[in-house]
Design an enzyme around this catalytic site. Structure first.
Site, PDB file in Angstrom:
ATOM      1  N   HIS A   1      47.004 -19.307  55.461  1.00  0.00           N
ATOM      2  CA  HIS A   1      45.516 -19.769  56.710  1.00  0.00           C
ATOM      3  C   HIS A   1      46.102 -21.483  55.982  1.00  0.00           C
ATOM      4  O   HIS A   1      45.455 -22.067  55.132  1.00  0.00           O
ATOM      5  CB  HIS A   1      43.879 -18.985  56.417  1.00  0.00           C
ATOM      6  CG  HIS A   1      44.748 -17.710  57.022  1.00  0.00           C
ATOM      7  ND1 HIS A   1      44.206 -16.895  56.423  1.00  0.00           N
ATOM      8  CD2 HIS A   1      45.293 -17.265  57.710  1.00  0.00           C
ATOM      9  CE1 HIS A   1      44.271 -15.547  56.894  1.00  0.00           C
ATOM     10  NE2 HIS A   1      45.324 -15.909  57.691  1.00  0.00           N
TER      11      HIS A   1
ATOM     12  N   ARG B   1      50.060  -6.339  57.193  1.00  0.00           N
ATOM     13  CA  ARG B   1      49.569  -7.935  56.896  1.00  0.00           C
ATOM     14  C   ARG B   1      48.204  -7.933  56.611  1.00  0.00           C
ATOM     15  O   ARG B   1      47.775  -8.187  55.577  1.00  0.00           O
ATOM     16  CB  ARG B   1      49.815  -8.832  57.844  1.00  0.00           C
ATOM     17  CG  ARG B   1      49.312  -9.913  57.394  1.00  0.00           C
ATOM     18  CD  ARG B   1      49.805 -11.100  58.752  1.00  0.00           C
ATOM     19  NE  ARG B   1      49.839 -12.747  58.865  1.00  0.00           N
ATOM     20  CZ  ARG B   1      49.702 -13.821  58.034  1.00  0.00           C
ATOM     21  NH1 ARG B   1      50.631 -13.284  56.734  1.00  0.00           N
ATOM     22  NH2 ARG B   1      48.995 -14.593  58.110  1.00  0.00           N
TER      23      ARG B   1
ATOM     24  N   ARG C   1      53.764 -12.314  58.305  1.00  0.00           N
ATOM     25  CA  ARG C   1      54.086 -12.425  59.850  1.00  0.00           C
ATOM     26  C   ARG C   1      55.017 -11.567  59.863  1.00  0.00           C
ATOM     27  O   ARG C   1      56.267 -11.949  59.588  1.00  0.00           O
ATOM     28  CB  ARG C   1      53.661 -13.088  60.855  1.00  0.00           C
ATOM     29  CG  ARG C   1      52.315 -14.472  60.166  1.00  0.00           C
ATOM     30  CD  ARG C   1      51.719 -15.373  61.011  1.00  0.00           C
ATOM     31  NE  ARG C   1      50.722 -16.277  60.657  1.00  0.00           N
ATOM     32  CZ  ARG C   1      50.614 -17.237  59.051  1.00  0.00           C
ATOM     33  NH1 ARG C   1      51.719 -17.493  58.850  1.00  0.00           N
ATOM     34  NH2 ARG C   1      49.645 -17.999  59.259  1.00  0.00           N
TER      35      ARG C   1
ATOM     36  N   LYS D   1      53.258 -20.532  60.400  1.00  0.00           N
ATOM     37  CA  LYS D   1      53.311 -21.322  61.440  1.00  0.00           C
ATOM     38  C   LYS D   1      53.158 -23.383  61.296  1.00  0.00           C
ATOM     39  O   LYS D   1      53.012 -23.571  59.981  1.00  0.00           O
ATOM     40  CB  LYS D   1      51.781 -20.875  62.172  1.00  0.00           C
ATOM     41  CG  LYS D   1      51.718 -19.425  62.379  1.00  0.00           C
ATOM     42  CD  LYS D   1      50.262 -19.512  62.462  1.00  0.00           C
ATOM     43  CE  LYS D   1      50.156 -17.918  63.499  1.00  0.00           C
ATOM     44  NZ  LYS D   1      48.958 -18.206  64.103  1.00  0.00           N
TER      45      LYS D   1
ATOM     46  N   HIS E   1      51.315  -6.598  61.841  1.00  0.00           N
ATOM     47  CA  HIS E   1      49.904  -7.279  61.476  1.00  0.00           C
ATOM     48  C   HIS E   1      48.585  -5.958  61.115  1.00  0.00           C
ATOM     49  O   HIS E   1      48.171  -6.624  60.045  1.00  0.00           O
ATOM     50  CB  HIS E   1      49.100  -7.751  62.536  1.00  0.00           C
ATOM     51  CG  HIS E   1      49.241  -9.072  62.365  1.00  0.00           C
ATOM     52  ND1 HIS E   1      49.933  -9.803  62.798  1.00  0.00           N
ATOM     53  CD2 HIS E   1      48.187 -10.368  62.865  1.00  0.00           C
ATOM     54  CE1 HIS E   1      50.154 -11.030  62.887  1.00  0.00           C
ATOM     55  NE2 HIS E   1      48.554 -10.597  62.459  1.00  0.00           N
TER      56      HIS E   1
ATOM     57  N   TYR F   1      38.250 -11.382  56.147  1.00  0.00           N
ATOM     58  CA  TYR F   1      38.600 -10.085  54.830  1.00  0.00           C
ATOM     59  C   TYR F   1      37.451  -9.520  54.611  1.00  0.00           C
ATOM     60  O   TYR F   1      37.572  -8.263  54.061  1.00  0.00           O
ATOM     61  CB  TYR F   1      40.214 -10.062  54.112  1.00  0.00           C
ATOM     62  CG  TYR F   1      40.863 -10.184  55.316  1.00  0.00           C
ATOM     63  CD1 TYR F   1      41.558  -9.530  56.232  1.00  0.00           C
ATOM     64  CD2 TYR F   1      41.482 -11.892  55.898  1.00  0.00           C
ATOM     65  CE1 TYR F   1      42.917  -9.180  56.953  1.00  0.00           C
ATOM     66  CE2 TYR F   1      42.736 -11.454  56.815  1.00  0.00           C
ATOM     67  CZ  TYR F   1      43.080 -10.162  57.619  1.00  0.00           C
ATOM     68  OH  TYR F   1      44.400 -11.034  57.959  1.00  0.00           O
TER      69      TYR F   1
END
Length: 318
Positions: free
Chosen positions: A278, A255, A159, A183, A252, A287
């Protein structure tokens, strides 16, 4: 900011609580003027609908049934799921205020949900185009730094914030790994590809020319301090323009391209989930749609029974 009132089509019994709510957001919650206006506009629209459609005379009269009817009205008016969710969020917070002020007995929005918004598929770059962009030769130390950043973004699927927060100690060159804080302050260790390690070695040789003393950041600006997210975005756009990218480059995109290309090659959804950091695999599953789109395109172009019938110049079918 204009106060809601009769000129907006709201009777005083509805307008006065709304005025109090806007004052509460502005003075107690210190929300910006444009944020307060957004709340005001959304609740005014709801209030006008309630008067015209439901003959509403007090906010406390409205129920969950009314809110569901309002959601349906917004949907018929062409609003998407995200916009409706924003309206409901504003109204939900307004009723929390009304409860606090004893102007309502319950919050009718609690069990009301907006329609699911159509999920946009992320754009990805073509493998060959990315290779061309990353094979470009840097002209100065700043461009060597840029190339190293972009190689890491694509090599490890970082990220933007993870990249900008990297320190010198985050990289294990011998082991070919990078340690990132994602995150929720979750740490993960990611592999770094050979080309990214080569770009990293070149940048680390040049970094002392720019970095100020004791600066821990891996990537520094012209002033020698940690490079900001905005600067990274700007430099990536610049790199794309300079090297002939046919689409706007942003962190992004790299990514997304990393994730799509990894999944296309391996088919291992769980591994890609771990690499991306994730928490929920449903986030990674987007994806698989991209991968299917690619396969469907190849099929349509290649399979003899899938090709579209094209007309010859004489009007006959080929």
């Amino acid at each position: 900011m204009a106060q809601p009132g009769a000129d907006h089509g709201l009777a005083a019994v509805l307008a006065e609580p709304l005025q109090g709510f806007i004052r509460y957001l502005s003075s107690e919650k210190r929300h910006a003027a444009h944020t307060c206006k957004s709340y005001q506009d959304d609740i005014l629209r709801f209030g006008q609908w309630a008067i015209e459609t439901e003959s509403c005379r007090a906010w406390a009269d409205l129920t969950t049934h009314h809110l569901r009817r309002y959601v349906a009205a917004l949907s018929r008016a062409g609003l998407g799921g995200r916009s409706i969710a924003r309206h409901l969020s504003a109204i939900r917070r307004f009723y929390d205020y009304l409860l606090r002020e004893h102007l309502a007995k319950d919050n009718p929005v609690i069990d009301v949900r907006a329609p699911k918004a159509a999920r946009r598929l992320p754009r990805v770059a073509d493998v060959d185009q990315l290779s061309q962009l990353l094979d470009a030769t840097p002209d100065d130390p700043l461009e060597a730094r840029d190339l190293c950043m972009f190689e890491l973004l694509y090599s490890s699927g970082l990220r933007l914030s993870e990249l900008s927060n990297l320190d010198l100690t985050s990289i294990d060159r011998r082991g070919g790994e990078v340690r990132v804080l994602g995150k929720g302050s979750k740490e993960r260790v990611l592999p770094v590809g050979r080309r990214a390690l080569e770009a990293l070695a070149r940048w680390l040789d040049l970094r002392p020319q720019l970095a100020v003393s004791n600066e821990p950041a891996l990537f520094v600006s012209r002033r020698g301090e940690r490079l900001s997210n905005r600067s990274i975005q700007s430099r990536l756009r610049r790199w794309g323009v300079k090297n002939g990218a046919d689409q706007r480059l942003h962190p992004h995109l790299l990514r997304h391209s990393f994730a799509s290309h990894m999944l296309e090659s391996s088919g291992d959804l769980r591994a890609v989930q771990e690499l991306l950091g994730h928490a929920d695999i449903s986030t990674t599953q987007i994806y698989t749609h991209l991968d299917f789109q690619h396969l469907a395109k190849v099929y349509d172009q290649s399979h003899p029974r899938a090709r579209r019938v094209r007309s010859k110049p004489d009007g006959s079918k080929s």
